[in-house]
Scaffold this active site. Sequence first.
Site, PDB file in Angstrom:
ATOM      1  N   LYS A   1      54.617-103.486 -28.346  1.00 40.53           N
ATOM      2  CA  LYS A   1      54.145-103.601 -29.728  1.00 40.53           C
ATOM      3  C   LYS A   1      52.671-103.221 -29.698  1.00 40.53           C
ATOM      4  CE  LYS A   1      55.404-106.372 -33.121  1.00 40.53           C
ATOM      5  NZ  LYS A   1      56.249-105.625 -34.036  1.00 40.53           N
TER       6      LYS A   1
ATOM      7  N   ARG B   1      38.289 -97.536 -18.578  1.00 40.69           N
ATOM      8  CA  ARG B   1      37.323 -98.108 -17.617  1.00 40.69           C
ATOM      9  C   ARG B   1      35.918 -98.110 -18.188  1.00 40.69           C
ATOM     10  NH1 ARG B   1      38.694 -94.277 -12.623  1.00 40.69           N
ATOM     11  NH2 ARG B   1      38.227 -92.862 -14.344  1.00 40.69           N
TER      12      ARG B   1
ATOM     13  N   GLU C   1      66.917 -98.214 -33.954  1.00 40.61           N
ATOM     14  CA  GLU C   1      66.487 -99.340 -34.795  1.00 40.61           C
ATOM     15  C   GLU C   1      65.908 -98.764 -36.078  1.00 40.61           C
ATOM     16  OE1 GLU C   1      63.217-101.543 -33.054  1.00 40.61           O
ATOM     17  OE2 GLU C   1      62.360 -99.739 -32.176  1.00 40.61           O
TER      18      GLU C   1
ATOM     19  N   ARG D   1      55.597-111.999 -25.485  1.00 41.84           N
ATOM     20  CA  ARG D   1      55.733-110.545 -25.706  1.00 41.84           C
ATOM     21  C   ARG D   1      54.360-109.883 -25.830  1.00 41.84           C
ATOM     22  NH1 ARG D   1      59.553-108.543 -30.561  1.00 41.84           N
ATOM     23  NH2 ARG D   1      57.782-109.211 -31.798  1.00 41.84           N
TER      24      ARG D   1
HETATM   25  N1  PXG Z   1      61.601-103.082 -34.396  1.00 37.55           N
HETATM   26  C1  PXG Z   1      60.344-102.670 -34.620  1.00 37.55           C
HETATM   27  C2  PXG Z   1      59.994-101.262 -34.350  1.00 37.55           C
HETATM   28  C3  PXG Z   1      59.393-103.573 -35.090  1.00 37.55           C
HETATM   29  O1  PXG Z   1      58.133-103.175 -35.302  1.00 37.55           O
HETATM   30  C4  PXG Z   1      61.096-105.301 -35.121  1.00 37.55           C
HETATM   31  C5  PXG Z   1      61.999-104.357 -34.634  1.00 37.55           C
HETATM   32  C6  PXG Z   1      61.547-106.699 -35.311  1.00 37.55           C
HETATM   33  O2  PXG Z   1      61.035-107.512 -34.274  1.00 37.55           O
HETATM   34  P1  PXG Z   1      60.811-109.074 -34.475  1.00 37.55           P
HETATM   35  O3  PXG Z   1      60.360-109.533 -33.141  1.00 37.55           O
HETATM   36  O4  PXG Z   1      59.783-109.243 -35.547  1.00 37.55           O
HETATM   37  O5  PXG Z   1      62.109-109.644 -34.870  1.00 37.55           O
HETATM   38  C7  PXG Z   1      59.758-104.912 -35.348  1.00 37.55           C
HETATM   39  C8  PXG Z   1      58.724-105.876 -35.859  1.00 37.55           C
HETATM   40  C9  PXG Z   1      56.478-104.121 -41.390  1.00 37.55           C
HETATM   41  C10 PXG Z   1      56.264-104.638 -40.004  1.00 37.55           C
HETATM   42  O6  PXG Z   1      55.502-103.998 -42.153  1.00 37.55           O
HETATM   43  C11 PXG Z   1      57.349-104.849 -39.183  1.00 37.55           C
HETATM   44  C12 PXG Z   1      57.182-105.303 -37.865  1.00 37.55           C
HETATM   45  C13 PXG Z   1      55.924-105.533 -37.392  1.00 37.55           C
HETATM   46  C14 PXG Z   1      54.836-105.321 -38.217  1.00 37.55           C
HETATM   47  C15 PXG Z   1      55.001-104.874 -39.528  1.00 37.55           C
HETATM   48  O7  PXG Z   1      57.623-103.798 -41.721  1.00 37.55           O
HETATM   49  N2  PXG Z   1      58.330-105.474 -37.157  1.00 37.55           N
END
Ligand code: PXG
Length: 287
Positions: free
Chosen positions: A150, A103, A183, A50
Amino acid sequence: MKVYINGKFFAKEDAKVSVFDHGLLYGDGAFEGIRSYNRLIFKLNEHVERLYETCHTLMIEIPMSKEDMGKAIASTLLENKLDNAYIRVIVTRGEGDLGLDPRKCYGKPGIIIITDKINLYAPELYQKGMEIITVPTVRNHAEALNPQLKSLNYLNNILAKIEANTSGYSEAIMLDTHGNVAECTGDNIFIVKKGKLLTPAQGRLRGITRDAVMELATENRISVEETTLTRHEIYNAQECFLTGTAAELIPVVKVDGRKIGAGTPGPITKKMLDAFHEVTKKDGMKY
Ligand code: PXG
């Protein structure tokens, strides 16, 4: 604590990047949050994949193979003697001038790996379940900033988090631009209706914990459907829970003041929570 920056380890207080890095100037970069359990990195390949996909879309060429990225993550965990950890991998565009144009970035993309321990929520919330609200800030339109990325620009989610916080809540539901449930600020959302798991098909990050829970549900003969959900469906669900690497799997018992089901974590939520804990004990990349 030792932080990995571009192949070297630095003490926490010396772990610094340039103020000319576009990661800082524009949020121009990508990240991953990963967890390890008992010296097993959970879903390492999926997270690395990812990260490289986000960077491919951003046209940032990570100066390292996927295999070496996995090795760098493992070596940071070993350097910090962590058996159970939260891992943050960051890729920045690198140093440039004070204009947006990538760039003109003369530096190589930067790679940072931080390993630490975090518990997002108090342990009792995993037993009792949490209360969340829907906030006004909608999730980014996919053609503006795709929720699959991300990226280091998390302001969409942070604005939503602030709205939750100012109303006295820790997590928030974000709707998409059509008004459907997308979400939460850092987690995916699931509901249970007629014994079946339902989760939004669109507008959200394809969470790796979400994928793992969907797999576990199928193994446990619980059917799962990716679909369109409105707040009405959430309010009238039998159960609700959130998934994310940081939060893991957390029950939700009230949404916008409406009690969900019996108002306590339900049987399918508990089953998925147990199954998740089991799989993290045995699946993963050993280090
Ligand atoms: N949705 C979003 C917008 C995220 O940022 C998830 C879903 C869950 O994805 P994963 O792959 O981890 O199951 C995320 C990821 C925090 C924090 O402090 C949360 C994420 C990343 C960094 C910090 O809550 N979540």
